[in-house]
Design a protein around this motif. Structure first.
Motif, PDB file in Angstrom:
ATOM      1  N   VAL A  97       0.853  -1.180   0.000  1.00 44.99           N
ATOM      2  CA  VAL A  97       0.000   0.000   0.000  1.00 44.99           C
ATOM      3  C   VAL A  97       0.892   1.232   0.000  1.00 44.99           C
ATOM      4  CG1 VAL A  97      -1.790   1.264   1.230  1.00 44.99           C
ATOM      5  CG2 VAL A  97      -1.791  -1.240   1.268  1.00 44.99           C
ATOM      6  N   CYS A  98       0.713   2.089  -1.007  1.00 48.16           N
ATOM      7  CA  CYS A  98       1.519   3.308  -1.112  1.00 48.16           C
ATOM      8  C   CYS A  98       0.730   4.489  -0.571  1.00 48.16           C
ATOM      9  CB  CYS A  98       1.904   3.549  -2.568  1.00 48.16           C
ATOM     10  SG  CYS A  98       2.899   5.036  -2.820  1.00 48.16           S
ATOM     11  N   VAL A  99       1.353   5.276   0.265  1.00 56.62           N
ATOM     12  CA  VAL A  99       0.739   6.491   0.787  1.00 56.62           C
ATOM     13  C   VAL A  99       1.617   7.675   0.393  1.00 56.62           C
ATOM     14  CG1 VAL A  99      -0.021   7.757   2.837  1.00 56.62           C
ATOM     15  CG2 VAL A  99      -0.279   5.268   2.741  1.00 56.62           C
ATOM     16  N   ARG A 106       3.957  -3.960   4.763  1.00 51.79           N
ATOM     17  CA  ARG A 106       3.305  -3.837   3.446  1.00 51.79           C
ATOM     18  C   ARG A 106       3.018  -2.378   3.106  1.00 51.79           C
ATOM     19  NH1 ARG A 106      -1.957  -6.849   2.738  1.00 51.79           N
ATOM     20  NH2 ARG A 106      -1.835  -5.629   0.813  1.00 51.79           N
ATOM     21  N   LEU A 107       3.679  -1.482   3.819  1.00 50.40           N
ATOM     22  CA  LEU A 107       3.424  -0.058   3.627  1.00 50.40           C
ATOM     23  C   LEU A 107       4.608   0.604   2.934  1.00 50.40           C
ATOM     24  CD1 LEU A 107       1.393   2.214   4.313  1.00 50.40           C
ATOM     25  CD2 LEU A 107       2.609   2.522   6.471  1.00 50.40           C
ATOM     26  N   PRO A 131      -2.617  -0.289  -3.991  1.00 47.26           N
ATOM     27  CA  PRO A 131      -3.438   0.868  -3.607  1.00 47.26           C
ATOM     28  C   PRO A 131      -2.566   2.093  -3.340  1.00 47.26           C
ATOM     29  CG  PRO A 131      -4.109  -1.096  -2.395  1.00 47.26           C
ATOM     30  CD  PRO A 131      -2.852  -1.448  -3.116  1.00 47.26           C
ATOM     31  N   HIS A 132      -3.027   3.233  -3.808  1.00 52.93           N
ATOM     32  CA  HIS A 132      -2.278   4.493  -3.674  1.00 52.93           C
ATOM     33  C   HIS A 132      -3.183   5.486  -2.950  1.00 52.93           C
ATOM     34  CE1 HIS A 132       0.369   7.799  -4.479  1.00 52.93           C
ATOM     35  NE2 HIS A 132      -0.460   8.385  -5.318  1.00 52.93           N
ATOM     36  N   ALA A 173      -2.384  10.425   8.939  1.00 56.27           N
ATOM     37  CA  ALA A 173      -3.515   9.612   9.387  1.00 56.27           C
ATOM     38  C   ALA A 173      -3.701   8.398   8.493  1.00 56.27           C
ATOM     39  CB  ALA A 173      -4.786  10.467   9.398  1.00 56.27           C
ATOM     40  N   LEU A 174      -3.627   8.606   7.160  1.00 58.54           N
ATOM     41  CA  LEU A 174      -3.797   7.487   6.242  1.00 58.54           C
ATOM     42  C   LEU A 174      -2.669   6.470   6.410  1.00 58.54           C
ATOM     43  CD1 LEU A 174      -4.885   9.320   2.961  1.00 58.54           C
ATOM     44  CD2 LEU A 174      -6.302   8.473   4.842  1.00 58.54           C
ATOM     45  N   ALA A 175      -1.447   6.962   6.602  1.00 59.15           N
ATOM     46  CA  ALA A 175      -0.321   6.058   6.787  1.00 59.15           C
ATOM     47  C   ALA A 175      -0.492   5.221   8.050  1.00 59.15           C
ATOM     48  CB  ALA A 175       0.987   6.850   6.840  1.00 59.15           C
TER      49      ALA A 175
END
Length: 593
Positions: A228-230, A253-254, A324-325, A240-242
């Protein structure tokens, strides 16, 4: 028939049952009407379909529902003939319903997923790309829309909700449904969504915001096996999303990616967040300057893309990967509250009212008495529209503008008298129809402006081959959770984003949640302009917008030759560059018609 334009990324077109089958040969059929005729064509991306007797429904986009839930909801909706409940699931998506004698189309509450209708030889068609509908209808540039795009800081909603870039291609406003009858010449528009009453205290509201945002992030993160890319700026929204993504799938997985800024001060905060979460941070030090690579780097989009940052978007797209981005755009507008909330607070004072009044007065460099006078001043929607139309040339009173129904639109010096008349007529002839009280309507106007920009950013990412970004703050449940909190609890003159900070307190360290500085990219804009000034002035030497009668070329050239920190706000220049290059690449000489 007119050939369909080449489109990159997800797109779709919805046909009435009476449409000719020839369109079937120009695009893939995604699903059909219950009668078997082609209904949805294109490459829409994630799709969920369901049927109930003579009714069929399709959800296009990020529908974060469990398997079978959408079908069950459709059966219940078909039984009573009311399909509004299909828009109540988490995620960000559009719903289309094919029912006997009519087709219904639903635009999401924030307006992140554009929806348009147009009449062509095949009847009234719908789609998510205005350019595609314009090709089918043979439509040219809508000059009222183009004049509105010259406004800053925002395009007035009187234009944004009634006009598209093309004449005869009509947008379906956010939170509205369009009903296309079998024999009707145009769509009937009505609101299906209404904002919640702002009644919750901070503590309860924070719990609901945390739950809604966590579901929005986890629902996307857990649907993919890829990292998952932030896009981590270092601000509270992306942090917050991170944090929620790390909670959902683990830091292993981040992927955190950041674009450094010349003077924003965000980079150290991005490092703090990454270290706290135990996730790697990739700093894109080789990202190009603002304004680099124009015009070749520009992707084709329905509306002007963020031209100044197009090359940086391309760099981010290469780094984002295929998973997901997540992007924090919309957080400022959804979590925050406009100063207009003081109008209601002074009429129904709560505990802490004087603290709020004094604090906001200090923030705006004025006195409490002056702020109170503005809060008590008349503020009808029609009065606001007349005032805005009459003062397009002048800098508005800062406090009065901040307490208005929407941002006060202002045109730059290079806009022609004709452009001013077009915008003024739109403001006065399309009455402002409030969604709620002044504070909630003002908040929604900000949210929908941000959502429109996010939609164009998503198209731009797809246009350069990048992943489709997700904007969890613009999901309906997140928007509703935030708007349900009392405005004075969402706004604190002494703390940044108290609602989001309360929601994330267990997940992020206090220094991040208590950060009082706010990033500004003005320095980056001016540095990019200085480095590419000669090239940009050459690009703008013969503006198509002048041929269309919307821009005075001499005034534009004079202003841009002298432009610097003391000139017009950067939004005017970046907006003008984007609009001109978009018009040139998409419409070409047709702009001058």
């Amino acid at each position: 028939m007119t050939p369909l334009p080449g489109l990159r990324g997800a797109w779709w077109l919805a046909l009435p049952r009476t449409a000719a089958n020839e369109l079937e040969h120009h695009a893939p059929v995604v699903t059909r009407h219950p009668c078997g005729r082609p209904w949805v064509l294109g490459a829409p991306g994630p799709v969920t379909t369901a049927g109930a007797g003579a009714v069929r429904a399709v959800a296009i986009g990020e529908l974060l529902a469990q398997e079978g839930e959408f079908a069950a909801a459709l059966r219940a909706a078909a039984a009573c003939g009311d399909f509004d409940a299909l828009m109540g699931f988490p995620g960000s998506y559009t719903v289309l319903v094919s029912a006997p004698g009519r087709m219904l189309l639903y635009c999401d509450a924030a307006g992140l997923r554009p929806l348009y209708t147009a009449r062509c030889a095949h009847g009234v068609v719908a789609g998510d790309r205005a350019r595609l509908l314009a090709a089918l209808a043979g439509a040219g540039l809508d000059e009222v829309w183009a004049a509105g795009r010259l406004c800053a800081p925002d395009v007035p909603s009187a234009i944004r909700t009634t006009r598209s870039p093309y004449r005869g291609v009509a947008p379906v406003p956010a939170g509205c449904r369009a009903v296309l009858g079998a024999e009707e010449p145009r769509a009937r528009i009505a609101r299906y969504w209404h904002p919640p009453a702002p009644v919750l205290p901070l503590e309860e509201g924070a719990r609901r915001v945390r739950a809604a945002l966590a579901e929005a992030v986890a629902g996307r993160a857990r649907r993919s096996r890829d990292p998952v890319c932030v896009a981590l700026s270092g601000g509270m929204d992306s942090a917050a999303l991170a944090a929620l993504a790390a909670e959902a799938v683990g830091p292993g997985r981040l992927r955190l990616v950041t674009l450094p800024s010349a003077a924003s001060g965000d980079l150290p905060w991005a490092h703090k967040v990454a270290a706290h979460l135990g996730a790697p941070l990739e700093v894109l030090d080789d990202a190009p300057d603002l304004f680099a690579g124009l015009p070749g780097v520009l992707p084709t989009t329905d509306e002007p893309p963020p031209a100044a940052g197009a090359a940086r978007i391309a760099r981010l797209a290469r780094a984002a990967g295929s998973g997901p981005h997540l992007n924090g755009q919309g957080g400022d507008e959804v979590v925050g509250v406009p100063l207009a909330h003081l109008r209601h607070l002074v009429r129904a004072p709560r505990r802490g009212f004087l603290r709020h009044l004094r604090g906001h007065a200090a923030l705006h460099n004025t006195t409490s008495a002056a702020l109170l006078r503005h809060a008590l001043a008349p503020a009808s929607p029609s009065r606001w529209a007349r005032t805005a139309a009459a003062h397009l040339d002048t800098a508005p009173d800062a406090l009065g503008a901040a307490m208005g129904w929407e941002a006060h639109p202002r045109l730059a010096s290079w806009a022609t008298l004709r452009a001013r008349r077009l915008v003024a007529a739109a403001l006065t002839h399309a009455p402002l129809n409030p969604w709620a009280d002044l504070a909630t309507h003002a908040a929604l106007a900000r949210i929908r402006t941000s959502a429109a920009a996010a939609a164009t950013y998503r198209q731009a990412m797809a246009g350069i081959g990048g992943p489709e970004p997700a904007f969890p703050f613009l999901d309906r449940p997140v928007v509703e959770a935030c708007l349900a909190v009392r405005p004075e609890a969402r706004s604190d003159p002494w703390r940044a984003k108290p609602l989001l900070a309360a929601a994330l307190r267990p997940l992020l360290p206090d220094p991040v949640l208590e950060r009082s500085t706010k990033a500004s990219y003005t320095t980056d804009v001016h540095q990019g302009w200085a480095r590419h000034r000669s090239h940009l002035l050459g690009l703008l030497s013969e503006p198509h917008l002048a041929q269309a009668g919307l821009v005075n070329a001499d005034r534009l050239h004079g202003a841009l030759e002298r432009w610097g920190a003391a000139g017009p706000a950067p939004a005017y220049v970046t907006g003008l560059v984007g609009l001109e290059l978009w018009a040139r690449s998409v419409l070409g000489e047709a702009v001058a018609c």
